[in-house]
Motif scaffolding. Structure first.
Motif, PDB file in Angstrom:
ATOM      1  N   GLU A 246      -2.762  13.970   0.784  1.00  0.00           N
ATOM      2  CA  GLU A 246      -3.562  13.248  -0.209  1.00  0.00           C
ATOM      3  C   GLU A 246      -4.906  13.944  -0.426  1.00  0.00           C
ATOM      4  O   GLU A 246      -5.554  14.356   0.542  1.00  0.00           O
ATOM      5  CB  GLU A 246      -3.819  11.808   0.260  1.00  0.00           C
ATOM      6  CG  GLU A 246      -2.574  10.967   0.476  1.00  0.00           C
ATOM      7  CD  GLU A 246      -1.988  10.410  -0.813  1.00  0.00           C
ATOM      8  OE1 GLU A 246      -2.537  10.696  -1.894  1.00  0.00           O
ATOM      9  OE2 GLU A 246      -0.957   9.698  -0.724  1.00  0.00           O
TER      10      GLU A 246
ATOM     11  N   ARG B 294      -4.614   4.481   2.293  1.00  0.00           N
ATOM     12  CA  ARG B 294      -4.063   5.776   1.877  1.00  0.00           C
ATOM     13  C   ARG B 294      -4.388   6.813   2.940  1.00  0.00           C
ATOM     14  O   ARG B 294      -5.533   7.211   3.118  1.00  0.00           O
ATOM     15  CB  ARG B 294      -4.680   6.205   0.536  1.00  0.00           C
ATOM     16  CG  ARG B 294      -3.959   7.381  -0.109  1.00  0.00           C
ATOM     17  CD  ARG B 294      -4.691   7.921  -1.335  1.00  0.00           C
ATOM     18  NE  ARG B 294      -4.994   6.884  -2.320  1.00  0.00           N
ATOM     19  CZ  ARG B 294      -4.090   6.335  -3.119  1.00  0.00           C
ATOM     20  NH1 ARG B 294      -2.860   6.726  -3.090  1.00  0.00           N
ATOM     21  NH2 ARG B 294      -4.445   5.386  -3.979  1.00  0.00           N
TER      22      ARG B 294
ATOM     23  N   GLU C 146      -2.129  -1.205  -5.403  1.00  0.00           N
ATOM     24  CA  GLU C 146      -0.704  -1.229  -5.051  1.00  0.00           C
ATOM     25  C   GLU C 146      -0.444  -1.568  -3.588  1.00  0.00           C
ATOM     26  O   GLU C 146      -1.098  -1.041  -2.691  1.00  0.00           O
ATOM     27  CB  GLU C 146      -0.101   0.149  -5.370  1.00  0.00           C
ATOM     28  CG  GLU C 146       1.355   0.277  -5.003  1.00  0.00           C
ATOM     29  CD  GLU C 146       1.992   1.574  -5.507  1.00  0.00           C
ATOM     30  OE1 GLU C 146       1.422   2.219  -6.415  1.00  0.00           O
ATOM     31  OE2 GLU C 146       3.058   1.934  -4.982  1.00  0.00           O
TER      32      GLU C 146
HETATM   33  P1  ATP Z   1      -0.477   6.577  -5.366  1.00  0.00           P
HETATM   34  O1  ATP Z   1      -0.229   6.945  -6.800  1.00  0.00           O
HETATM   35  O2  ATP Z   1      -1.302   5.345  -5.172  1.00  0.00           O
HETATM   36  O3  ATP Z   1      -0.946   7.738  -4.514  1.00  0.00           O
HETATM   37  P2  ATP Z   1       2.321   6.283  -5.322  1.00  0.00           P
HETATM   38  O4  ATP Z   1       2.409   5.311  -6.426  1.00  0.00           O
HETATM   39  O5  ATP Z   1       2.691   7.694  -5.494  1.00  0.00           O
HETATM   40  O6  ATP Z   1       0.888   6.194  -4.677  1.00  0.00           O
HETATM   41  P3  ATP Z   1       4.704   5.597  -4.088  1.00  0.00           P
HETATM   42  O7  ATP Z   1       5.300   6.940  -4.095  1.00  0.00           O
HETATM   43  O8  ATP Z   1       5.141   4.583  -5.093  1.00  0.00           O
HETATM   44  O9  ATP Z   1       3.134   5.709  -4.117  1.00  0.00           O
HETATM   45  O10 ATP Z   1       4.830   5.036  -2.622  1.00  0.00           O
HETATM   46  C1  ATP Z   1       5.463   3.829  -2.314  1.00  0.00           C
HETATM   47  C2  ATP Z   1       4.638   3.040  -1.333  1.00  0.00           C
HETATM   48  O11 ATP Z   1       4.325   3.840  -0.210  1.00  0.00           O
HETATM   49  C3  ATP Z   1       3.284   2.589  -1.849  1.00  0.00           C
HETATM   50  O12 ATP Z   1       3.405   1.369  -2.548  1.00  0.00           O
HETATM   51  C4  ATP Z   1       2.510   2.401  -0.570  1.00  0.00           C
HETATM   52  O13 ATP Z   1       2.807   1.155   0.035  1.00  0.00           O
HETATM   53  C5  ATP Z   1       3.066   3.497   0.315  1.00  0.00           C
HETATM   54  N1  ATP Z   1       2.202   4.692   0.304  1.00  0.00           N
HETATM   55  C6  ATP Z   1       2.251   5.713  -0.580  1.00  0.00           C
HETATM   56  N2  ATP Z   1       1.344   6.659  -0.272  1.00  0.00           N
HETATM   57  C7  ATP Z   1       0.717   6.220   0.848  1.00  0.00           C
HETATM   58  C8  ATP Z   1      -0.308   6.759   1.667  1.00  0.00           C
HETATM   59  N3  ATP Z   1      -0.857   7.938   1.404  1.00  0.00           N
HETATM   60  N4  ATP Z   1      -0.720   6.041   2.730  1.00  0.00           N
HETATM   61  C9  ATP Z   1      -0.156   4.835   3.026  1.00  0.00           C
HETATM   62  N5  ATP Z   1       0.825   4.287   2.291  1.00  0.00           N
HETATM   63  C10 ATP Z   1       1.265   4.956   1.218  1.00  0.00           C
END
Ligand code: ATP
Length: 440
Positions: A184, A193, A266
């Motif tokens: 990230e 995150r 989210e």
């Molecule tokens: P974002 O755009 O906010 O970085 P994303 O929409 O790409 O995230 P998804 O790929 O949909 O995230 O991930 C599904 C789920 O995994 C999220 O709803 C969250 O609960 C969890 N998640 C994703 N990235 C992280 C992270 N870096 N740390 C903790 N939990 C995460």
């Protein structure tokens, strides 16, 4: 649709402090000055995180004849990630602040540098979020491996293995819980995150014509899961992604959002991934990943509905929703109103005093309860202080052993939320606690 929540920035500080002070979550490598965005789960945190995963597994696998589990590898060859589209498109827009040189994720900063306030940035460029490493003692292209950024691909690459071994047919699902890694750009907000986190994902394979209906079903089923575990309905809302914002694999995504201290954000994503993944892997591997329906004589590639949530992010939401401060008998206290299924300790056994006479009956009570509940045992400080300490970590029941217990073979059970105390015979204690937790 729920209205914009009040932002409560001090709540994040309070929960972060409590998490550290009481052994839920420690910043990683702290004795070396910390390692940004990684966290270690302490004695209480590990219990709670296991509970989050256990409750998810119970509802997604144990209680479902149509869903099976899987535990796939974290390390994978580039071929998986080329076929899944992650090598090409799993990226976020990276910008550099021209003034202070900090790097940011463009879509998260509203055009203003959070560090220095400047509004001048370099052009955004795509930054791939996957961690790349070498597998084996040789370096070079042949040894490249990636740490998975999601667990989903293991379920797609094992689709044919699962189908042929467990004799399921669509609609059916494969569920998995496991570590995932994303480099990230701006990890933030405690464990919301992080670069290393645990995902709980389920791929539900359905006939394409039924995909929309199953999508709606899983959105509602997953929302209800949080409510059942104690998150108030008005702290949750649904957010449907605009077409332009969809991930490369998605035909439609609805997020379950939670009212975090900084506003709605989210918690879980529920995507309709269509037949994207199975088709891509079938093409790239040459192995058929489809289903032959003998009743209709039709061969088709199932669509996939995927509820995906970070176990660590869910744990954070449960902690935030549970945190309360109230006044009991004129004294203020902090209390985590955690559902008993999530609490790090479900019962605390508290001998009234350290006197040796109480020890044997206290141990007897502890050993009676331990096979059924995660128990704490605490003999230090006054009983009032010990109740407060248990309230603060969310222990639903305290069982106090006092000098009368030696005579009447009974103990006092104190309820965390009402602080009500009742006398219960030791012989009935287990049944009484099972009844209170809805297990009998
Ligand atoms: P974002 O755009 O906010 O970085 P994303 O929409 O790409 O995230 P998804 O790929 O949909 O995230 O991930 C599904 C789920 O995994 C999220 O709803 C969250 O609960 C969890 N998640 C994703 N990235 C992280 C992270 N870096 N740390 C903790 N939990 C995460």
């Amino acid at each position: 649709m729920n209205s914009t929540p009040e932002t409560t920035p001090d709540l994040l500080d309070k929960v972060t402090n409590l998490a550290k002070r009481r052994g839920f979550i420690f910043p990683s490598a702290e004795i070396y000055g910390g390692f940004r965005s990684t966290y270690d789960y302490g004695p209480l945190g590990v219990n709670m995180l296991r509970n989050v995963k256990q409750v998810w597994w119970r509802s997604m696998v144990q209680m479902r004849p149509d869903i099976v589990g899987l535990d796939a590898a974290i390390l994978g060859p580039p071929a998986i990630w080329a076929a899944s589209g992650h090598l090409e498109t799993f990226s976020d827009p990276l910008v550099d602040c021209k003034k202070c040189k900090e790097r940011w994720r463009e879509d998260k900063i509203d055009g203003v540098c959070p560090n220095c306030g400047s509004t001048e940035f370099t052009e955004p460029r795509a930054f791939n979020l996957m961690f790349k490493t070498q597998a084996g003692p040789v370096e070079g292209e042949g040894a490249t491996a990636y740490l998975r950024p999601e667990t989903a691909q293991g379920m797609f690459t094992n689709f044919a293995n699962v189908l042929s071994t467990v004799r399921k047919k669509p609609p059916f699902g494969i569920a998995q819980i496991g570590k995932s890694f994303r480099n990230e750009i701006t990890p933030q907000n405690f464990v919301f995150r992080t670069r290393e986190f645990e995902l709980m994902e389920m791929e539900y394979f359905v006939p394409p014509a039924d995909a929309d209906e199953w999508h709606r079903y899983w959105i509602e089923t997953r929302r209800a899961w949080y409510v059942d575990l104690g998150i108030p309905e008005d702290q949750l809302r649904l957010h449907e992604h605009a077409k332009a914002d969809l991930s490369h694999y998605s035909r439609g995504t609805t997020d379950i959002e939670f009212a975090y201290p900084w506003g709605w954000d989210e918690l879980e994503g529920i995507a309709n991934r269509g037949d994207y993944d199975l088709t891509q892997h079938a093409k790239a591997s040459g192995v058929a990943l489809d289903y032959f329906d003998q009743t209709t004589n039709e061969r088709y590639t199932p669509y996939v509905i995927e509820p995906a949530v970070g176990a660590t992010r869910a744990m954070m939401a449960f902690l935030l929703a549970a945190y309360h401060e109230d006044v009991v008998e004129g004294e203020s206290r902090t209390v985590l109103r955690l559902d008993w299924r999530l609490a790090p300790y479900q019962v605390a056994v508290l001998p009234l005093s350290k006197k040796p006479e109480l020890e044997s009956v206290s141990r007897e009570v502890l050993e009676l309860l331990q096979p059924h509940f995660m128990c704490d045992y605490d003999v230090t400080q006054s009983i009032g202080r010990r109740y407060r300490r248990q309230d603060e970590v969310g222990t639903p029941y305290c069982v106090t052993v006092d000098f009368d217990s030696l005579e009447d073979r009974a103990v006092t059970v104190r309820d965390r939320d009402t602080t009500e105390q009742v006398r219960v015979p030791i012989a009935e204690l287990l049944a009484s606690l099972r009844e209170r937790t809805g297990q009998s």
